[in-house]
Design an enzyme around this catalytic site. Structure first.
Site, PDB file in Angstrom:
ATOM      1  N   GLU A  78      12.379 -14.678 -22.342  1.00  0.00           N
ATOM      2  CA  GLU A  78      11.338 -13.645 -22.427  1.00  0.00           C
ATOM      3  C   GLU A  78      11.893 -12.226 -22.316  1.00  0.00           C
ATOM      4  O   GLU A  78      11.317 -11.310 -22.888  1.00  0.00           O
ATOM      5  CB  GLU A  78      10.220 -13.878 -21.409  1.00  0.00           C
ATOM      6  CG  GLU A  78      10.561 -13.557 -19.976  1.00  0.00           C
ATOM      7  CD  GLU A  78       9.372 -13.685 -19.035  1.00  0.00           C
ATOM      8  OE1 GLU A  78       8.256 -13.320 -19.419  1.00  0.00           O
ATOM      9  OE2 GLU A  78       9.586 -14.145 -17.896  1.00  0.00           O
TER      10      GLU A  78
ATOM     11  N   ASN B 237       0.174  -0.106   6.138  1.00  0.00           N
ATOM     12  CA  ASN B 237       0.734  -0.913   5.053  1.00  0.00           C
ATOM     13  C   ASN B 237       1.296  -2.163   5.710  1.00  0.00           C
ATOM     14  O   ASN B 237       2.079  -2.061   6.646  1.00  0.00           O
ATOM     15  CB  ASN B 237       1.846  -0.099   4.369  1.00  0.00           C
ATOM     16  CG  ASN B 237       2.543  -0.873   3.270  1.00  0.00           C
ATOM     17  OD1 ASN B 237       2.153  -1.999   2.942  1.00  0.00           O
ATOM     18  ND2 ASN B 237       3.571  -0.267   2.706  1.00  0.00           N
ATOM     19  N   GLY B 238       0.893  -3.350   5.247  1.00  0.00           N
ATOM     20  CA  GLY B 238       1.407  -4.585   5.837  1.00  0.00           C
ATOM     21  C   GLY B 238       0.270  -5.507   6.246  1.00  0.00           C
ATOM     22  O   GLY B 238      -0.858  -5.372   5.762  1.00  0.00           O
TER      23      GLY B 238
ATOM     24  N   LYS C   4       1.546  -8.185 -19.056  1.00  0.00           N
ATOM     25  CA  LYS C   4       1.605  -8.644 -17.667  1.00  0.00           C
ATOM     26  C   LYS C   4       0.452  -9.580 -17.363  1.00  0.00           C
ATOM     27  O   LYS C   4       0.590 -10.542 -16.627  1.00  0.00           O
ATOM     28  CB  LYS C   4       1.571  -7.429 -16.728  1.00  0.00           C
ATOM     29  CG  LYS C   4       1.763  -7.769 -15.259  1.00  0.00           C
ATOM     30  CD  LYS C   4       3.161  -8.274 -14.980  1.00  0.00           C
ATOM     31  CE  LYS C   4       3.360  -8.744 -13.557  1.00  0.00           C
ATOM     32  NZ  LYS C   4       4.524  -9.644 -13.443  1.00  0.00           N
TER      33      LYS C   4
ATOM     34  N   LYS D 173      12.810 -17.131 -18.137  1.00  0.00           N
ATOM     35  CA  LYS D 173      13.243 -15.761 -17.809  1.00  0.00           C
ATOM     36  C   LYS D 173      14.194 -15.249 -18.876  1.00  0.00           C
ATOM     37  O   LYS D 173      14.066 -14.126 -19.345  1.00  0.00           O
ATOM     38  CB  LYS D 173      13.943 -15.703 -16.447  1.00  0.00           C
ATOM     39  CG  LYS D 173      13.087 -15.757 -15.221  1.00  0.00           C
ATOM     40  CD  LYS D 173      12.262 -14.522 -14.937  1.00  0.00           C
ATOM     41  CE  LYS D 173      10.927 -14.605 -15.599  1.00  0.00           C
ATOM     42  NZ  LYS D 173       9.871 -15.315 -14.936  1.00  0.00           N
TER      43      LYS D 173
ATOM     44  N   TRP E 203      -3.800  -1.715  -1.485  1.00  0.00           N
ATOM     45  CA  TRP E 203      -3.714  -2.901  -2.334  1.00  0.00           C
ATOM     46  C   TRP E 203      -4.234  -4.025  -1.448  1.00  0.00           C
ATOM     47  O   TRP E 203      -3.564  -4.452  -0.517  1.00  0.00           O
ATOM     48  CB  TRP E 203      -2.264  -3.107  -2.758  1.00  0.00           C
ATOM     49  CG  TRP E 203      -2.137  -3.983  -3.938  1.00  0.00           C
ATOM     50  CD1 TRP E 203      -2.382  -3.660  -5.235  1.00  0.00           C
ATOM     51  CD2 TRP E 203      -1.736  -5.349  -3.941  1.00  0.00           C
ATOM     52  NE1 TRP E 203      -2.165  -4.745  -6.040  1.00  0.00           N
ATOM     53  CE2 TRP E 203      -1.767  -5.790  -5.279  1.00  0.00           C
ATOM     54  CE3 TRP E 203      -1.353  -6.254  -2.952  1.00  0.00           C
ATOM     55  CZ2 TRP E 203      -1.441  -7.081  -5.651  1.00  0.00           C
ATOM     56  CZ3 TRP E 203      -1.029  -7.536  -3.313  1.00  0.00           C
ATOM     57  CH2 TRP E 203      -1.071  -7.940  -4.659  1.00  0.00           C
TER      58      TRP E 203
ATOM     59  N   HIS F 194      17.890 -38.168 -24.925  1.00  0.00           N
ATOM     60  CA  HIS F 194      16.792 -38.599 -25.791  1.00  0.00           C
ATOM     61  C   HIS F 194      16.512 -37.562 -26.883  1.00  0.00           C
ATOM     62  O   HIS F 194      15.467 -37.609 -27.509  1.00  0.00           O
ATOM     63  CB  HIS F 194      15.541 -38.872 -24.958  1.00  0.00           C
ATOM     64  CG  HIS F 194      15.773 -39.933 -23.927  1.00  0.00           C
ATOM     65  ND1 HIS F 194      15.878 -41.274 -24.252  1.00  0.00           N
ATOM     66  CD2 HIS F 194      15.975 -39.854 -22.592  1.00  0.00           C
ATOM     67  CE1 HIS F 194      16.122 -41.974 -23.146  1.00  0.00           C
ATOM     68  NE2 HIS F 194      16.191 -41.129 -22.131  1.00  0.00           N
TER      69      HIS F 194
ATOM     70  N   GLU G 133      12.119 -22.454 -15.401  1.00  0.00           N
ATOM     71  CA  GLU G 133      11.917 -21.041 -15.085  1.00  0.00           C
ATOM     72  C   GLU G 133      13.129 -20.203 -15.508  1.00  0.00           C
ATOM     73  O   GLU G 133      12.976 -19.092 -16.029  1.00  0.00           O
ATOM     74  CB  GLU G 133      11.624 -20.885 -13.578  1.00  0.00           C
ATOM     75  CG  GLU G 133      11.429 -19.463 -13.093  1.00  0.00           C
ATOM     76  CD  GLU G 133      10.277 -18.706 -13.769  1.00  0.00           C
ATOM     77  OE1 GLU G 133       9.472 -19.314 -14.488  1.00  0.00           O
ATOM     78  OE2 GLU G 133      10.214 -17.479 -13.573  1.00  0.00           O
TER      79      GLU G 133
ATOM     80  N   ARG H   5       2.611   1.724  -8.372  1.00  0.00           N
ATOM     81  CA  ARG H   5       2.695   0.460  -7.630  1.00  0.00           C
ATOM     82  C   ARG H   5       1.423  -0.362  -7.744  1.00  0.00           C
ATOM     83  O   ARG H   5       1.412  -1.523  -7.387  1.00  0.00           O
ATOM     84  CB  ARG H   5       2.925   0.757  -6.141  1.00  0.00           C
ATOM     85  CG  ARG H   5       4.192   1.504  -5.845  1.00  0.00           C
ATOM     86  CD  ARG H   5       4.067   2.236  -4.526  1.00  0.00           C
ATOM     87  NE  ARG H   5       3.599   1.361  -3.480  1.00  0.00           N
ATOM     88  CZ  ARG H   5       4.382   0.684  -2.676  1.00  0.00           C
ATOM     89  NH1 ARG H   5       5.674   0.794  -2.786  1.00  0.00           N
ATOM     90  NH2 ARG H   5       3.866  -0.093  -1.744  1.00  0.00           N
TER      91      ARG H   5
ATOM     92  N   CYS I 187       0.840  -1.204   0.000  1.00  0.00           N
ATOM     93  CA  CYS I 187       0.000   0.000   0.000  1.00  0.00           C
ATOM     94  C   CYS I 187       0.875   1.254   0.000  1.00  0.00           C
ATOM     95  O   CYS I 187       2.023   1.219   0.416  1.00  0.00           O
ATOM     96  CB  CYS I 187      -0.891   0.018   1.228  1.00  0.00           C
ATOM     97  SG  CYS I 187      -1.902  -1.460   1.350  1.00  0.00           S
TER      98      CYS I 187
HETATM   99  C1  AGP Z   1       6.503 -14.926 -16.665  1.00  0.00           C
HETATM  100  O1  AGP Z   1       7.538 -14.079 -16.411  1.00  0.00           O
HETATM  101  C2  AGP Z   1       5.303 -14.316 -17.274  1.00  0.00           C
HETATM  102  N1  AGP Z   1       4.921 -13.102 -16.743  1.00  0.00           N
HETATM  103  C3  AGP Z   1       4.166 -15.318 -17.533  1.00  0.00           C
HETATM  104  O2  AGP Z   1       4.674 -16.561 -17.855  1.00  0.00           O
HETATM  105  C4  AGP Z   1       3.122 -15.466 -16.412  1.00  0.00           C
HETATM  106  O3  AGP Z   1       3.637 -16.193 -15.338  1.00  0.00           O
HETATM  107  C5  AGP Z   1       1.882 -16.150 -17.000  1.00  0.00           C
HETATM  108  O4  AGP Z   1       1.376 -15.356 -18.042  1.00  0.00           O
HETATM  109  C6  AGP Z   1       0.822 -16.406 -15.984  1.00  0.00           C
HETATM  110  O5  AGP Z   1       0.369 -15.209 -15.421  1.00  0.00           O
HETATM  111  P1  AGP Z   1      -0.504 -15.219 -14.113  1.00  0.00           P
HETATM  112  O6  AGP Z   1       0.358 -15.766 -13.017  1.00  0.00           O
HETATM  113  O7  AGP Z   1      -0.926 -13.805 -13.913  1.00  0.00           O
HETATM  114  O8  AGP Z   1      -1.670 -16.131 -14.379  1.00  0.00           O
END
Ligand code: AGP
Length: 608
Positions: free
Chosen positions: A488, A100-101, A603, A485, A74, A504, A481, A27, A2
């Site tokens: 992407e 906040n918290g 996002k 990272k 938030w 394989h 992962e 934020r 927050c």
């Molecule tokens: C990863 O860095 C991405 N932002 C993406 O893979 C993300 O995790 C995926 O789109 C799922 O999003 P969500 O957790 O909001 O459902």
């Protein structure tokens, strides 16, 4: 999480507070409110964006006082509504609090307050604080705050003002950020530096366990027992944009560094003093968790990788079978679901359409749906039968970092809770895992100090065409992962594979000089992992191993070793992914990429 702004000075407080809140808007928040003191205490708060609050203020009597505070919330406890927005008032309407918290023991505090005759108007943990201060309202406000914070457990930065003590505001801090801005004839309190930069660049951070009494003439610091303290201000040299990133170059880097506190926030309030779990907040009957005989996990992208870690944990700790599937595939096949199944839908945003539809499909088939999400009031949170929030705070970088760490921790808590109610583990065994989980924030913090070494590796391999990530057991989701990272945000081709699967097919990609990141931390398949590393070395790969501190043997076979703290194998991905996030970050920066807004990505993915 927050946003907090407080002001005591010579000018009208309201425009200064609103300007401060606007500077914290980046934020993310879901409601906002202000309290201003003149000859009365005016509190106005609204769900939604700041514009809603401004409209409400314009429609009423605009307060003109020079003392006030504002908040962007938030949501954590209770939906984003007008009633749950801050500030919160005591029964008399003379004391206002913003926070906040998370107050861990708020349920007990609330029960006690209600028993003593208080009427609470919201679902928040915060409101308890206003009523607890009310019980000490006879004396000095700062003394009342000091006595009250001793009753609070959890993480918090609070700011309090009282109609009976105009001319000052009082703040207190444990874990959540709070700073003081020293202006000319005015003093500000805020959760973040950008909120005060239009008035002053002279700042004093409030440290753990401190109370601050803020007046137009300055600030008095003390500890919770009232002993005076004299911290020195420093000059902020950042512009607003940099200050919003906490002094880091990018939100992604800031969020990587926020992981220790985010993990701590995920754990707060969920573990009892005896080391057992308390997840009443799920609002799902414990009998239901006893009766199901299979778990499905549905998620996308990074959340899917967190779910994969959960599969290992749930199966090991509860002996229940777990099927995990990419949500967009799950919804179009015909999974065998029913009332004897639990479906865990994992999503940071809670709005990813594939995950949402997969959860809806599971619910229609009679499965019990538990959402693990970061976003209170999201579609997934509203529609699921139960919710466990990750409490990571807003994540602005498109790449999931702190939300990944907290998803894993929340899923570990879920797995242990299942084991607890199904009596699949002894209480001492659960307490032992919890003890290791409590060490994670510190271990992640220690791992962040590897940044310099990882930066050198990034410089060496920034021009690689392909990078392979390999791992076994929970090292496998960590490898997935790490590869996601890197690809992407840096656009380097990267693949994650189970190390045993290389021979394989994927090992055909290995040629002299190809970097292979091998997750080789201590675990029961470590010797097999060493064999897989030998296989790629024999074909000329450059091996970057992520290994456990004290492992001297690994240096014999890998060209580079990044050592991370020793962690039980089911928890290890929380620590292991930190250098992988840093590697992706530095490679992307060296290649001139926009790490916070990588091309082609959003996002929150709300289309199929
Ligand atoms: C990863 O860095 C991405 N932002 C993406 O893979 C993300 O995790 C995926 O789109 C799922 O999003 P969500 O957790 O909001 O459902």
């Amino acid at each position: 999480m927050c946003g907090i702004v407080g002001y005591v000075g010579r000018d009208e407080a309201l425009p200064i507070i609103l300007e401060g809140l606007r500077r914290l808007e980046y934020r993310g928040y879901d409601s906002a409110g202000v309290a201003v003191l003149d000859d009365r205490l005016t509190v106005v708060k609204r769900a939604g964006k700041l514009e809603e609050l401004v409209r409400a203020l314009e429609a009423g009597d605009r307060p003109s006082g020079t003392v006030g505070m504002g908040h962007t919330r938030w949501a954590t406890h209770g939906e984003p509504t007008d009633a749950n927005a801050h500030p919160h008032l005591d029964c008399t309407g003379r004391i206002a609090v913003i926070h906040n918290g998370i107050i861990e023991n708020f349920a007990d505090l609330r029960a006690g307050l209600e028993k003593r005759g208080h009427t609470l108007a919201s679902e928040t943990d915060t409101e308890c604080i206003a009523h607890l201060i009310e019980e000490r309202a006879d004396g000095d406000l700062a003394d009342a705050v000091r006595a009250t914070v001793k009753e609070l457990e959890g993480a918090y930065a609070i700011v309090v003002l009282s109609l009976d003590d105009p001319g000052r505001i009082v703040g207190a801090k444990v874990s959540s950020p709070l700073i003081v801005g020293l202006g000319d004839g005015e003093t500000l309190l805020a959760s973040d530096i950008p909120a005060v930069l239009s008035r002053t660049t002279s700042v004093i951070p409030v440290e753990e366990g401190q109370v601050v009494e803020v007046t137009a003439d300055g600030v008095a610091f003390s500890d919770f027992d009232g002993a005076q303290l004299f911290p020195q201000p420093f000059e902020v040299e950042w512009d607003v944009a940099r200050a919003q990133k906490g002094g880091f170059d990018d939100f992604m880097l800031k969020e990587i560094h926020e992981q220790p506190s985010a993990i701590r926030d995920t754990l707060v309030g969920r573990v009892r003093s005896n080391g057992l779990l308390s997840l009443d907040e799920l609002h799902m009957d414990a009998d239901l968790f006893r009766e199901v005989n299979k778990v499905f996990v549905v998620a996308c992208g990074t959340a899917f990788h967190a779910g994969l870690v959960a599969k290992y944990a749930i199966e090991h700790w509860t002996r229940m079978p777990v099927e995990i599937e990419i949500a967009s595939e799950f919804r179009y096949r015909d999974p065998v679901l029913g009332p004897d199944t639990l479906t865990i839908a994992v999503s940071q945003s809670g709005e990813t359409i594939d995950t949402l539809e997969a959860a809806r499909h599971a619910a229609r088939q009679g499965s019990h749906v538990l959402a693990v999400t970061n976003t209170v009031g999201s579609s997934l949170a509203r529609e699921a039968h139960g919710v466990l929030y990750t409490h990571a705070g807003p994540e602005i970088g498109v790449a999931a970092t702190k939300t990944f760490a907290t998803q894993m921790v929340a899923l570990h808590l879920t797995a242990l809770y299942l084991a607890q109610v199904r009596v699949a583990m002894y209480p001492e065994e659960i307490a032992e895992v919890v003890e290791h989980m409590n060490a994670l924030p510190q271990q992640v913090k220690a791992t962040l100090s590897l940044d310099g070494q990882v930066q050198d590796l990034a410089a060496r391999y920034q021009n690689a065409r392909d990078v392979l990530f390999i791992g076994r057991h929970t090292g496998y989701p960590a490898a997935l992962e790490g590869a996601l990272k890197l690809k992407e945000i840096s656009y380097v081709h990267a693949e994650g594979h189970p190390a045993g699967e290389l021979k394989h097919g994927p090992i055909a990609l290995v040629e002299p000089g190809v970097p292979v990141v091998a997750i080789a931390t201590e675990c029961h398949v470590y010797p097999k992992m060493l064999s897989n590393i030998q296989e790629v070395r024999a074909r000329g790969a450059d091996v970057i191993a992520v290994a456990t501190e004290g492992d001297e043997a690994i240096g014999e076979i890998a060209q580079h070793v990044v050592f991370v703290p020793r962690t039980p194998e089911l928890l290890a991905p929380v620590v292991v992914t930190v250098p992988l996030q840093l590697l992706a970050y530095h490679v992307a920066k060296l290649r001139g990429c926009d790490v916070d807004k990588p091309r082609n990505l959003a996002k929150s993915v709300t289309v199929e």
